[in-house]
Structures are given as C-alpha cells and as structure tokens.
Design a protein around this motif. Structure first.
Motif, PDB file in Angstrom:
ATOM      1  N   VAL B 194       0.846  -1.195   0.000  1.00 57.43           N
ATOM      2  CA  VAL B 194       0.000   0.000   0.000  1.00 57.43           C
ATOM      3  C   VAL B 194       0.880   1.243   0.000  1.00 57.43           C
ATOM      4  CG1 VAL B 194      -1.671   1.347   1.348  1.00 57.43           C
ATOM      5  CG2 VAL B 194      -1.944  -1.115   1.131  1.00 57.43           C
ATOM      6  N   ALA B 195       1.886   1.236   0.860  1.00 56.71           N
ATOM      7  CA  ALA B 195       2.784   2.390   0.954  1.00 56.71           C
ATOM      8  C   ALA B 195       3.454   2.651  -0.401  1.00 56.71           C
ATOM      9  CB  ALA B 195       3.817   2.137   2.027  1.00 56.71           C
ATOM     10  N   GLU B 196       3.891   1.576  -1.032  1.00 59.06           N
ATOM     11  CA  GLU B 196       4.598   1.713  -2.311  1.00 59.06           C
ATOM     12  C   GLU B 196       3.709   2.322  -3.391  1.00 59.06           C
ATOM     13  OE1 GLU B 196       6.639  -1.860  -3.374  1.00 59.06           O
ATOM     14  OE2 GLU B 196       7.324  -1.062  -5.303  1.00 59.06           O
ATOM     15  N   LYS B 197       2.448   1.882  -3.415  1.00 58.43           N
ATOM     16  CA  LYS B 197       1.544   2.375  -4.462  1.00 58.43           C
ATOM     17  C   LYS B 197       1.021   3.772  -4.153  1.00 58.43           C
ATOM     18  CE  LYS B 197       0.000  -2.155  -5.926  1.00 58.43           C
ATOM     19  NZ  LYS B 197      -0.962  -3.197  -5.616  1.00 58.43           N
ATOM     20  N   LEU B 198       0.881   4.075  -2.867  1.00 59.78           N
ATOM     21  CA  LEU B 198       0.153   5.284  -2.465  1.00 59.78           C
ATOM     22  C   LEU B 198       1.065   6.489  -2.226  1.00 59.78           C
ATOM     23  CD1 LEU B 198      -2.875   5.815  -1.815  1.00 59.78           C
ATOM     24  CD2 LEU B 198      -2.328   5.404   0.582  1.00 59.78           C
ATOM     25  N   CYS B 199       2.237   6.234  -1.698  1.00 57.47           N
ATOM     26  CA  CYS B 199       3.020   7.370  -1.154  1.00 57.47           C
ATOM     27  C   CYS B 199       3.889   8.055  -2.214  1.00 57.47           C
ATOM     28  CB  CYS B 199       3.925   6.881  -0.035  1.00 57.47           C
ATOM     29  SG  CYS B 199       3.019   6.227   1.327  1.00 57.47           S
ATOM     30  N   ASP B 200       4.018   9.380  -2.008  1.00 61.54           N
ATOM     31  CA  ASP B 200       4.974  10.129  -2.828  1.00 61.54           C
ATOM     32  C   ASP B 200       6.367   9.963  -2.235  1.00 61.54           C
ATOM     33  OD1 ASP B 200       2.801  11.347  -4.277  1.00 61.54           O
ATOM     34  OD2 ASP B 200       2.452  12.531  -2.461  1.00 61.54           O
ATOM     35  N   LYS B 201       6.400  10.011  -0.925  1.00 62.72           N
ATOM     36  CA  LYS B 201       7.687   9.889  -0.237  1.00 62.72           C
ATOM     37  C   LYS B 201       7.560   8.880   0.900  1.00 62.72           C
ATOM     38  CE  LYS B 201       9.695  14.445  -1.047  1.00 62.72           C
ATOM     39  NZ  LYS B 201      10.075  15.719  -0.426  1.00 62.72           N
TER      40      LYS B 201
END
Lengths: 527, 235
Positions: B194-201
């Motif tokens: 989720v973090a990989e797909k969602l986050c800019d940083k």
C-alpha cells in the motif's frame, strides 16, 4: 483445565494491577475496613436484640433463619451482577471459546468463583450474627460445627436463584436501548427497601415476636429455611441433611442444564438492541457546552458512575420532600423544642445534613481516570487543559446544584431565619459543593488510573474517590467541630459567616491550584 | 506542512527516537515504515502534541507544537492505531462533539457528515453507541471525525487496520483528494504494498533513527519497497 482456569480467574483479585499503586492502597483498604466495621456494628446491634428476644422463648431456630435470610440477601444481590457479567457476557468469552477448553470447564470455574465470593458476603451477616448470639446465648461446639457445614452449602441455592435472575436480567437489558436506566431503577428500589428495612427494623422485630407462631408456619412452608433453622437451632442432623440436599440438588440441576449448551448461552447475549439513525437537524454548541454534554453522556451511560453519584443527591431530594410534607410539624414543634439552640437549630442542621450528603457525591474525583485510554483522543483535539478541567468542575457542580438550591430554599422558606442566616443557608452548601468538586479533581489528577478494564476500578475502588470522600468529611467536620466544642455557645450566624469567608478563600486558592498545577498534570496525562 | 527538526525522545534511559528530522510539504503523501517498536508511534504522537519530547522542534503549518500546541492541533487531525473513541457517545454525538470543538458551522458539518458517512456506509449506525461498533466501524468514524474540519495535515497511525476492502479503497481515494487539495498526509503502516503504491515519499525508521528517506523511487531504487525494507533491517 478447570483448575487452570480457576487459578487464572482468581489472579485478577490478587494481581498487583487490581490492588493498585502503593500510594492509593492505604485509603482504599481503610475504607473497606470502615465499611465492614460500620455494617458489622449495625447488624450486631440488630441481631443482639433479636437473640435476646427469641432465645428465651425457645425460638432460637428462628434467629438462625433470619440471619440466614440476610446473608442470602447479600449473596443474591451480588450473584445477579456476577452471573450477568461473568457467566453470560464476560468479555473473555470469545478468547476462551477460541481455545481448546471444554465449555463445561469454563462454566464450572466461573460458578466456583461466584460461590467463593459468596462465602465472603455470607460472613458479613454471620460474623455479627454469631457475635450478637454469643452475648445473649451459650453456643456449643456441636451447634457451631453444624452451622459451619450448613454455611458451606448455603451459597449454592443462592447462586441458583441469583443466576436465574441474572439470566433474565441479561435477556431484558440486552433488548433495551438504555439498559442503564433499568439497572439504576432496580438498584434504587433495592436501596430503598434496605433503608426501609433498617428504619422499621425495631417495629419489625416486635411484629415478629407478636406473630411468632405465624412465622413458624410460614417458615415451615419454605422448607429449606426451616430445615436450616432446625438443623442449627435444635442440632437436628436429619434437618441438616435435608438442607444440604435442598442446596446441592438444585445446584446440580442448574449445572447440568447450563453445561448442556453453555456455548449458546455465552454467545446468545451478544444480540443487542439496534438504534437506526434518523437524520435530524444538528445544533452547533459552544465548546464548553460540548464538553459538558460529553461529561453528561458519560455519566448517563455508566451504571457504576451514575449510581455512585446519585445516592447523595437523591437523599437530599428525599429529605427535602419530607421537610415539605412535615413543614407544619417543623415550624411548631422542632423550633420550640430546640430552645437551647433557638430557631437557628433547623437551618444549621440543614447545612450540615446537605454537606454530609454531598460528602458522598463523587463526580469529579473519578472524572480524570474515567477518560481511560481515550485521553489521547481528547488531548489530540485543540482544547486547552483549562477548558477540559473547567468542564469537569462545572459538570460536578451543575449536576447537584439545582437540588441543593431547592433544599436550601425549602429550609429558608419553612424556617424563615434572619436574612444573613437565610443567605448563608443558600450559599454555604453551594460553596461546599464547588469545593468538594475542586478537591475531588485535584485528588484524581494526582492519583489517576487510566489503564482500567472496568469503570468500577476508578469509580468505586479508585484511590482518589476514597481520598475525596474522607477529605470531604474532614472539611465538614472542621466546620462542625467548633460548634460542638463550644457546646453551641457561640454566635452561630457570625460563625457560619466566617466559615463562608474561609470557604470562599479556600475555593479560590484551590481553583488557582487547578489552573496551574492541575493543568500541568493534565497536559502530560497518558504519556 | 510538518517539519520535524532533530527530534529526540527518551523514556527514562531508553532512547525511543534519536535526532530525527523530516519535512513534509503540502500535497505530499508521506509513508512512515519501521518494525514494531522502531519509534513510529512515538514520532507521530510527538508530532501531534500528545507526547512531550526532550530535544528538537516540530512545526505544523509553521506553528511550533511545543510553544503553541492548541493552534497546531487546529490544523491537524490525528487518527490513532487503536481508535479509543468516547464509547459512551453515539457515532453522531461523537462527530458533533468534534465539530463543536473545531467550531464547525452547522451547514458544513451536516454536509461533511452526510458525505463521508454515506461514503463509508456508516449512516445507519450513527445512532448506535460507539461501544457497540466493530473495530472497523470505529476506524471509519475516526476517519470521518478527522475530515470534518478539513485539516491541513492528517497524521495516521496504521490507518488501514480493520477497514474492509471497500472502505480501504475509498479512504485511499480520500487521502489522494486531501493531498491534491494542498493538504498533507503522514502515516505509518506495515502494509508495504500500500505504501509503495500510495506514497509520494517514504521514511524508514529503525531503532529510533531515520535510516532512509526520500521519494519512493529514491528509497527503493529498482527493487520493491519490501525488499529494500528487509535489506535495511538486516544491516
């Protein structure tokens, strides 16, 4: 498995966490001791009188029946609550059911816990009962041994009756939208019955003696009670056997019935009344009102919190209604009879009575602890510590103030004292109410417990609550002591005025303390 | 929007967070990952003014959290990992309470509550006491309450725990919407996909120290975030 479960269920009573921090143990245990002493002395005097009346006329067995009924009453009331919370809707049901444990083991360990708890309650009636008897009637070893055996079995039938009631209570409350109200009314009825019993106890015992033959007939109909009385009073072993069987058989049947499908019983209570949301116009409230409403809704939704705060206020209300009903008697009789104290007696006594009742009014003293794990939620909002603490103080004050004012005004109207005294009758109890709120909040800021599993841990057994109650009584005692020391030979109006002035200063200083030290304490809560 | 400068927090002798610095700009969706006990929740709580800290400074929208916590809290919303909400209130009472504290006018709150409660399919349960809510329902309610005052910064600790797939999807869309409107989101998670797909940083914390931070591509390079994280944990 049964023994393991029992061992762990008892750990909750002896773990360090349930006992609390070392700092708050002293007042807590002191209060328990005082409560036990108070009840023991009350029951001792009642039973001694009863023993003196019944034994000379060879009705000793009736004495044992009456003590037995009182002990059953205590056990019954606790069993209803324990059965509801432990047997039917324990929060550990899902956890235990997920493990390879037979449901019958869970049931038996919980029943054993209730039975053992009931032994303690049983002693609350029997210790004063036996001491009362000791002073009036020789008591031989055989009789004592029979009594011990009978008492070992007595909780069983009480557990059966209490469990049946607890089952139905659970059924009813799970269907209600606001079960707290139902429980509060039930508790108040119970307390009302208790106080009526105590109030009329002298007449009651006289009635018993007059109608003793009828009682014998009545108790004979309720066979187990008569068997108990005959077994202990007359050392009748057949009656003892019949009494034991009358306890063991219903208990055994109950265990068999519950054991058959205990999983269904444990899980059935999860069904709850559902409220469907209907959109309504919302009102924007000022922040302090929103905080007050939050305190109010917490109070309204917590049976433990509600009942612990209501009693004192309701006593004031009941006494005020009584005063209104007896207004003529008070005007004509009491004022004249209390000549030594003149017409000041009743207004002064009213202040003391109201303050005495307010000593048990515990709202602010558990309001910090009651935040529990939600304190982070509260502290994440843009609220100052002053706003939060003020809301708790205002709530403490506003909940009781109207009733206290009603009581004071009633006294003023009925007794019509001089203006200054009349004003003080109104102002002093209000100020006392406010100060007790402040002190309670200070105690709770100092001694708070946020990691509780049950609200009773901070409302009923909280160190701050006990400290607050004692502190309140000391504050009241300091006001009353000079009147007694000087044997009423003081200028009472001026004295109460000075008390009022000192209390104003105390209230102001305590408020400053809360706004400085209290706010600092609040701003690190839960860290 | 959130500037953490040389944050150090100790619990007695134990250093929970050491010299941690992070800058989160408006419009950024910033992930915060680390193993259990790495210092994520401590950092998050310090950022929201819930924990005092020993050294460093934290600014929310330019406001120093230490010096002016109330003003800082007006611009942020915090959703804890375990939503311990006021269980004695009904869902609607809780939302109105939060709205009152943030002094949200009647029309705005009605609009927001209606929009988000419908979106999370919570409307019919709003009259129910929070004590009767499931974990997921509490989480949804906490999210709605966080969105009522249109915060400039949303700080979340494990926000997806307990949410059903539909609610998870909708919440991710809302997070993107908040950032596209100039807000910023800082959240911790163990769900690296989720973090990989969602986050800019993303920032990775280990034993209280920030060991890697930057854009998603800078942090993970050619590998996945999961592989990067596991490699860093081994070091």
């Amino acid at each position: 498995m049964f023994l393991t479960l029992t061992k762990y269920s008892f750990k909750q009573y002896f773990s360090k966490k349930s006992i609390g921090k070392k700092k708050i143990r002293v007042p807590q245990w002191l209060t328990y001791v005082l409560l036990i002493v108070f009840l023991s002395v009350t029951f001792f005097s009642l039973f001694r009188e009863l023993a003196a009346s019944l034994f000379p006329i060879r009705m000793g067995w009736l004495y044992f029946c009456l003590v037995m009924l009182l002990s059953m009453f205590f056990m019954f009331m606790s069993t209803i609550v324990l059965a509801e919370n432990n047997l039917f809707k324990s929060k550990y049901n899902d956890l235990l059911l997920s493990m390879p444990i037979k449901s019958s083991d869970i049931l038996l360990s919980r029943l054993l816990e209730i039975v053992l708890y009931n032994y303690i309650l049983e002693l609350m009636a029997w210790i004063p009962g036996l001491i009362g008897l000791y002073f009036e009637q020789p008591f031989d070893l055989g009789q004592f041994l029979i009594l011990i055996v009978a008492l070992l079995f007595l909780p069983l039938i009480t557990v059966v009756i209490g469990t049946i009631f607890g089952y139905f209570l659970n059924k009813v409350t799970s269907k209600l939208k606001n079960p707290q109200v139902f429980k509060v009314i039930g508790t108040l009825l119970f307390l009302g019955a208790y106080y009526v019993f105590i109030y009329f106890s002298d007449n009651l015992f006289e009635d018993i003696l007059y109608a003793v033959r009828n009682f014998e007939t009545a108790f004979t109909i309720v066979a187990p009670i008569a068997w108990f009385g005959k077994a202990v009073g007359d050392k009748n072993l057949l009656a003892l056997l019949l009494f034991i069987l009358s306890n063991v058989i219903p208990f055994g049947i109950m265990v068999l019935v519950l054991q058959k499908d205990y999983i269904s019983v444990m899980t059935a209570s999860q069904a709850k009344a559902v409220k469907v949301y209907v959109k309504r116009e919302v009102q924007q409230k000022p922040r302090i009102v929103a905080l007050w409403m939050r305190e109010f809704k917490r109070w309204l939704n917590s049976y433990t919190y509600l009942i612990n705060t209501l009693i004192g206020i309701l006593f004031i209300l009941a006494a005020t209604i009584f005063v209104i009903i007896k207004a003529d008697v008070i005007r004509s009789t009491m004022i004249v009879e209390m000549a030594g104290f003149g017409d000041l007696f009743f207004p002064v006594m009213a202040i003391i009575f109201i303050e005495g009742m307010l000593c048990t009014y515990m709202v602010s003293s558990s309001s910090i602890s009651l935040e529990g794990q939600t304190v982070s939620q509260l502290r994440s909002l843009p609220l100052t510590a002053e706003e939060v603490l003020n809301s708790k103080l205002i709530f403490h004050y506003s909940l009781a103030a109207p009733i206290v004012l009603f009581a004071s005004l009633t006294i003023v109207i009925i007794t019509q004292p001089v203006f200054l005294l009349g004003l003080l009758v109104v102002l002093v109890p209000q100020l006392f109410l406010f100060i007790t709120g402040e002190l309670g909040l200070c105690y709770n800021l100092k001694y708070h417990k946020l990691d509780w599993a049950n609200e009773a841990e901070c409302v009923k057994r909280g160190g701050a609550t006990f400290l607050s109650m004692f502190g309140n009584y000391i504050l009241m005692g300091l006001q009353v002591a000079p009147i007694l020391i000087f044997n009423y030979d003081i200028e009472i109006e001026m004295y109460i005025f000075y008390v009022f002035v000192v209390m104003v200063v105390l209230a102001a200083l305590t408020y400053l303390l809360i706004m400085k030290w209290g706010c600092r304490k609040y701003s690190v809560l839960g860290e | 929007m959130l500037r953490i400068e040389h944050l150090t927090k100790k619990y007695g002798d134990k250093v929970a967070v050491e010299d941690l610095s992070l800058h989160i700009q408006p419009g950024e969706l910033y992930g915060f990952i680390g193993h259990n006990g790495a210092g994520k929740t401590t950092t998050i709580k310090c950022s929201c003014g819930l924990l005092s800290f020993d050294e460093g400074e934290i600014f929310v929208n330019g406001v120093n959290v230490k010096d002016n916590p109330i003003q800082a809290k007006r611009d942020l919303a915090y959703i804890p990992d375990n939503p311990n909400l006021f269980e004695y209130l009904s869902g609607i009472d809780y939302l109105n309470f939060v709205a009152d504290i943030f002094e949200i006018d009647k029309a705005t709150r009605e609009n927001k509550i209606s929009k988000y409660a419908d979106q999370f399919e919570l409307t019919s349960s709003l009259a129910t006491h929070i004590s009767d809510y499931s974990h997921g329902m509490k989480q949804k309610l906490a999210i709605i309450a966080a969105l009522i005052h249109e915060p400039k910064l949303i700080v979340l600790d494990e926000p997806f725990v307990g949410l059903d797939p539909i609610a998870t999807f909708q919440f991710k869309e809302i997070m993107k919407e908040v950032c596209s409107n100039g807000g910023a989101i800082f959240f911790s998670t163990h769900i690296l996909d989720v973090a990989e797909k969602l986050c800019d940083k993303v920032a990775i914390i280990k034993d209280g120290k920030l060991i890697r931070t930057g854009t998603m591509d800078e942090v993970k390079g050619d590998t996945s975030l999961e592989e990067t994280f596991l490699e860093l944990e081994k070091e």
